[in-house]
Write an enzyme that holds these catalytic residues in place. Structure first.
Site, PDB file in Angstrom:
ATOM      1  CE  LYS A 154      -4.185  -1.823   0.336  1.00 49.37           C
ATOM      2  NZ  LYS A 154      -5.275  -1.558  -0.635  1.00 49.37           N
ATOM      3  CE  LYS A 250     -10.377  -4.710  -4.356  1.00 49.86           C
ATOM      4  NZ  LYS A 250     -10.128  -3.448  -3.598  1.00 49.86           N
TER       5      LYS A 250
END
Length: 331
Positions: A154, A250
């Site tokens: 991240k 997703k």
């Protein structure tokens, strides 16, 4: 459909502590708040789990209410195919769609992949996420995970070059994915992509904000770039071909497995590489996404690994190797 045959729908909110905290460019959290839908009929029950996402204007309370409102349509005979038009794509439809797939599988005695005509999933390598922090903190976290073959890093904007260099030094042998969560700007885009390329990163997710990503079509991309917030379902694929090399599918974005399967086929037909992603949630949310793994270049289904505990009967993880779900969990 008689009352004895009518499916009964229940929904509930669950809270699952995260091991430590999970930090991205938009903030940190210490628990995963999920909504579970359960549909029962004829002695069988199907379950689905979703994670409402504030980034898309979703709340836990509204998701729960949207699910509870579907009891009457289900009683009138709403099918999984009808559901695709009856609810918009998003977390609520995902939970109900996956619950209906699970119910169909348990009622028919088939596994979900056979029911949907998909190849049986096999054990596969999942990415493991390193939260956003200082370069020093991220390097320390990466060193503990350096034995894992695939890491998802991240990033968050300023200082990302130092972060990714420190991460690469801490994990010299791991394959790296970077997720900027829309935190870069047109001004630092090319520099950050160069830094990622220099560190041997294989994929960069969503560097620019959705709707403000035109610059990706105008530059040379030294690293493959993957759409996440910019892509939701099949309807959002067409305008992305000049900007992205891959799409992150997703189930909470597509509104369930039914649309996700169709979207994966459509994305491949357009030449996109496939990434299968997740929110931080339990194995019940990961299990349906395993059906898409045979199509994926990258699998990112590490949600349960980031929790303090998973639900009983969860997916089996052997290091970074994740195994298909047992029928008792889902499908």
């Amino acid at each position: 459909m008689t009352s004895s045959q009518s499916p009964m729908l229940s929904a509930r909110i669950e809270r699952w502590p995260i091991a430590g905290s999970f930090t991205i460019s938009r903030g940190a959290k210490t628990e995963a708040v999920t909504v579970v839908a359960q549909v029962s009929r004829g002695g069988h029950s199907g379950r689905g789990e979703c994670v409402p996402y504030p980034r898309y204007g979703e709340t836990v309370e509204a998701t729960l209410a949207a699910l509870e409102a579907m009891q009457e349509p289900l009683s009138r005979g709403l099918t999984r195919q009808d559901l695709q038009a009856a609810m918009p794509p998003g977390a609520a439809r995902n939970a109900l769609d996956c619950a209906l797939v699970d119910l169909e599988a348990k009622t028919s005695g088939q596994r979900a992949w056979d029911l949907l005509g998909r190849p049986a999933p096999k054990p596969c390598i999942t990415a493991y996420t390193i939260s956003l922090g200082t370069a020093e903190v991220m390097a320390a976290a990466t060193a503990k995970a350096a034995h894992r073959p695939l890491l998802k890093i991240k990033l968050g904007g300023d200082g990302d070059g130092a972060r990714i260099a420190a991460v690469r030094k801490a994990a010299p042998d791991s394959e790296l994915i970077v997720d900027a969560n829309e935190a870069w700007t047109p001004d630092n885009l090319e520099r950050n992509l160069r830094d990622c390329a220099q560190a041997g990163v294989n994929l960069v997710e969503q560097p620019l904000p959705a709707g403000q990503d035109e610059a990706l079509a105008r530059i040379h991309r030294p690293v493959a770039v993957c759409a996440d917030e910019s892509v939701h379902d099949r309807a959002s694929l067409g305008g992305l071909r000049a900007r992205y090399d891959a799409v992150n599918i997703k189930l909470d974005k597509t509104g369930g497995l039914t649309e996700a399967v169709a979207m994966a086929d459509a994305a491949q037909a357009l030449g996109f590489e496939i990434m299968i992603g997740c929110m931080v949630a339990t194995s019940l949310a990961m299990a349906p996404a395993m059906l898409l793994a045979p199509l994926a270049r990258f699998v990112d289904l590490d949600g349960p690994l980031l929790l303090s505990r998973d639900r009983d009967g969860g997916l089996r993880y052997d290091g970074s190797l994740v195994y298909p779900p047992e029928a008792a969990l889902w499908g």
